[in-house]
Design an enzyme around this catalytic site. Structure first.
Site, mmCIF file in Angstrom:
data_model
loop_
_atom_site.group_PDB
_atom_site.id
_atom_site.type_symbol
_atom_site.label_atom_id
_atom_site.label_comp_id
_atom_site.label_asym_id
_atom_site.label_seq_id
_atom_site.Cartn_x
_atom_site.Cartn_y
_atom_site.Cartn_z
ATOM 1 N N ASP A 53 -89.157 46.367 -29.255
ATOM 2 C CA ASP A 53 -87.897 47.064 -29.510
ATOM 3 C C ASP A 53 -88.143 48.489 -29.975
ATOM 4 O O ASP A 53 -88.859 48.720 -30.945
ATOM 5 C CB ASP A 53 -87.079 46.301 -30.558
ATOM 6 N N ASP A 78 -95.460 47.549 -28.943
ATOM 7 C CA ASP A 78 -94.302 47.039 -29.662
ATOM 8 C C ASP A 78 -93.190 46.864 -28.626
ATOM 9 O O ASP A 78 -93.219 47.483 -27.563
ATOM 10 C CB ASP A 78 -93.904 48.048 -30.745
#
Length: 195
Positions: free
Chosen positions: A13, A11
């Protein structure tokens, strides 16, 4: 037939860079401590490193797709200066209930659906069953689990909130790490034991 690659899906952020709502301004792009070292270690051990990121700010009209790509270019450059490389970036600009025009749709690429991982597997010849996904949200874990990846939760970003929400959840991480660096070190130890 060519040998399939193992990968670590990340991922963006809250996992690689600090969580800031709808990142478009590069002055707000800050790597989480140890993230570049973590990715560099995966590169050294011949893992594909693939970023998979929901970017509903596009659907909501907060930023343009060009802004997402600009952030990815800046992130790639910063990592490369630290001798770390991302093999590919995938993002979903859609949202099922909020959004404008063609961006408002229930797509297969928005995590927790696994479309980005499936596309990466096709395009980069990735063996999903021998791969991992690392993220700070339940949607990351569910997307990885759906295609056979081993899910790892990091406590950065929304990780602490996600950890509390795991009680009674059918999808559980195989490891909970304080940071991406700790997660990657754990992955490499596990893979060394298996091989």
């Amino acid at each position: 037939m060519a040998r399939l690659n193992r990968a670590v899906f990340l991922d963006r952020d809250g996992t690689i860079n600090e969580e800031v709502s709808y990142l478009a301004d590069l002055t707000r792009l800050r790597l989480i401590e140890g993230a570049s070292a973590a990715i560099g270690r995966l590169n050294q051990e011949a893992f594909k490193v693939v970023v998979v990121s929901n970017q509903s700010g596009v659907a909501r009209g907060y930023l343009a797709e060009d802004s997402v790509q600009h952030v990815h270019s800046a992130l790639r450059e910063r990592l490369e200066r630290a001798h770390a490389q991302v093999d590919a970036f995938y993002y979903c600009p859609h949202h099922p209930t909020e959004g404008i025009g063609p961006y408002r749709r229930d797509c297969h690429c928005r995590k927790p659906k696994p479309g980005m991982l499936e596309r990466a597997a096709r395009e980069l010849q990735i063996d999903l069953n021998n791969s991992f996904i690392v993220g700070d949200r339940l949607s990351d874990l569910i997307a990885g689990h759906a295609v056979g990846c081993k899910p790892i939760l990091v406590q950065t970003g929304f990780g602490h909130e996600t950890q509390r929400a795991l009680i009674g959840c059918p999808v559980q991480p195989i490891f909970i790490a304080a940071t991406l660096l700790e997660a990657c070190e754990w992955i490499l130890r596990i893979c060394e034991k298996i091989s």
